[in-house]
Design an enzyme around this catalytic site. Sequence first.
Site, PDB file in Angstrom:
ATOM      1  CB  SER A 244     -54.653   8.556  -7.554  1.00 12.87           C
ATOM      2  OG  SER A 244     -54.680   7.540  -8.539  1.00 12.87           O
ATOM      3  CE  LYS A 245     -49.307  13.667 -10.044  1.00 15.91           C
ATOM      4  NZ  LYS A 245     -48.195  13.402  -9.151  1.00 15.91           N
ATOM      5  NE  ARG A 246     -54.191   3.910  -9.740  1.00 18.19           N
ATOM      6  CZ  ARG A 246     -55.401   3.406  -9.820  1.00 18.19           C
ATOM      7  NH1 ARG A 246     -55.791   2.830 -10.919  1.00 18.19           N
ATOM      8  NH2 ARG A 246     -56.223   3.479  -8.793  1.00 18.19           N
ATOM      9  N   GLY A 248     -56.121  10.435 -14.437  1.00 26.11           N
ATOM     10  CA  GLY A 248     -55.969  11.639 -15.283  1.00 26.11           C
ATOM     11  C   GLY A 248     -55.740  12.848 -14.401  1.00 26.11           C
TER      12      GLY A 248
END
Length: 473
Positions: A244-246, A248
Amino acid sequence: MGKVKTRFAPSPTGYLHLGNARTAIFSYLFARHTGGDFVLRIEDTDRERSRKEYENMLIEDLKWLGIVWDEFYRQSERFDIYKEYVDKLLAEGYAYPCFCSPEELEKEREEAKKKGVPYRYSGKCRKLSPEEVEKLKNEGKSFTIRFKVPENKTIVFKDLIKGSIAINTDDFGDFIIVRSDGTPTYNFVVVVDDALMGITHVIRGEDHIPNTPKQILIYEALGFPVPKFAHLPVILGEDRSKLSKRHGAVSVRAYREEGYMPEALFNYLCLLGWSPPEEDREIFSKEELIEIFDLKDVNDSPAVFNREKLKWMNGVYIREVIPIDVLIDRAIPFLKKAGYDVSDRDYIKKVLSHTKDSFDTLSEMIERLKPFFVDEVQIEEELWSFLEDSKAQEVLTLFLQKIEGNKPESPEEVKKIAKEIQKTLKVKPPHVWKPLRIALTGELEGVGIDILIAILPKEKIEKRIKRVLEKIA
Ligand code: GLU
C-alpha cells in the site's frame, strides 16, 4: 482448449496500482500466449467513485506499459443491456426489490455486530407479496434490487491458481444487484459482461475470491456457462503487509514519473507471483514473456515487492536493453523539465552513450548528468579547501595549458594528459583528478571525470576552471 479470451476490468477510481497492473499483464500475456483475445473493460457503474480523469490515466498507463487490447468497453454505456438481465432475474424470481431504508439496514448491521456474527441481510423484503411491492412502489419509496441467494448451499469452484475453493452461501446472504439510484452493481454486471463478451478465463486479484460464489449463482440463474477463474496471489510490501501507499510509490504513474522504463516495470511485475520455467533468468522481453507465460506457473503464495530489485532491473534495461535512440527520446522530457538545454541531440547522445551505466532511473540521471548540462557548477563551501592547495592550482593551470590547442576528445586522451601532469608536477593521481573534479562538477563524487572532460565543450571547461583559479588566486 477453445480460443481463450481474457479481460482486465479496472474501476476508474484511482491511479493504476502495481497490483492491478500485474493483473492486467498476466491477463494480457495469457491471452497472447494462447493466441487468444484480450479485452479492456472500464467498470464505471459506481457513479460516485468513478472519474473520467482516472479512466484516461488508466488507459495511458496501460498503453505506456505496452499492453494492447483487442476490444474496449465502458460499462456506463451498457446500462440498457444490464436492465434487460435484471428484468429477466426479476421475472424468473431470482431477484426482488428491497425497500429497507439505510437506517433499517444499519440497525440490522449493528445487531449482528452486537451478537458477534457476520452481517447478512435478513431477507425481510423477500417475503413481500406482489401487491405490497406495487403499493410501496406507488408510494414512491426508493428500493434496491437484491439477488435471492439459496440458503446453506456450498458453492465449489476450481481455481486455476488456488485449487478447489468452497464457500457457503450463508456467509453472504441476499446481495444488492441494483442500487437505489438505478445503477447496477459490480457482482451483477461483471457476470453479464463476462458472459456476453465470451470471457473464458477470469484472471484477477485474490481479493475477489469472496465475490466469485455470488457471481457463479448469477451465471447459473441466467443460464450462462461459468468461465474458469484464476485468482492471483496478493502482493506484499517488504514487511509482509499488503502493498500500500505506506510502502512508498505504488502506482504505475509514480514509476513512470520517476523515470522507469515501461519494459522494466512490465518485466519486474511478471516476476511477482510467476516463476519462469528457466530458473536462472530474470530479464525477459515482452515477446519472450508471451512465448513462455502460463497460468500454471503462477504461485499461490503471496509475492513480495522489492523496490530495490525493481530499481536494479531498471538500471539493467537502461544499460543493456533499451536502444540508445529510444533512451534519448525518453530522457529528453526529463532533461527539459530540469531546465537543461536539449537542442543538441548529438550532444545528448554522446553524453548518454558514455554515462548510461551510471544511473538506474531517469530522475537519477538528472542529478548525475548535471555537470554536462548546467552553465556553471556550484562548489560547496567545504570543497574550496581542496582547491586552495597550491598543488591544485598548479594542476589546474597546467591542465588549461594542455588543452589550449586541442581539447581531448576521448577519455583515453584525458587520462594521458592526467598522466603527463602527474609526471611534470610529481604528484599522485588523486591530486590531479580531485581538483579537476571539484572545479568541473562542484562535487567529490559523480560521473567519470575523464568522460566529462572528453564530452564537455572546451569553453565550458575553460570557464569553470578559470573561475576557480580567479577565485583562489
Ligand atoms: N472492477 C473490478 C476491480 O477493479 C474488477 C474485478 C474483476 O476483475 O472481476 O477490482
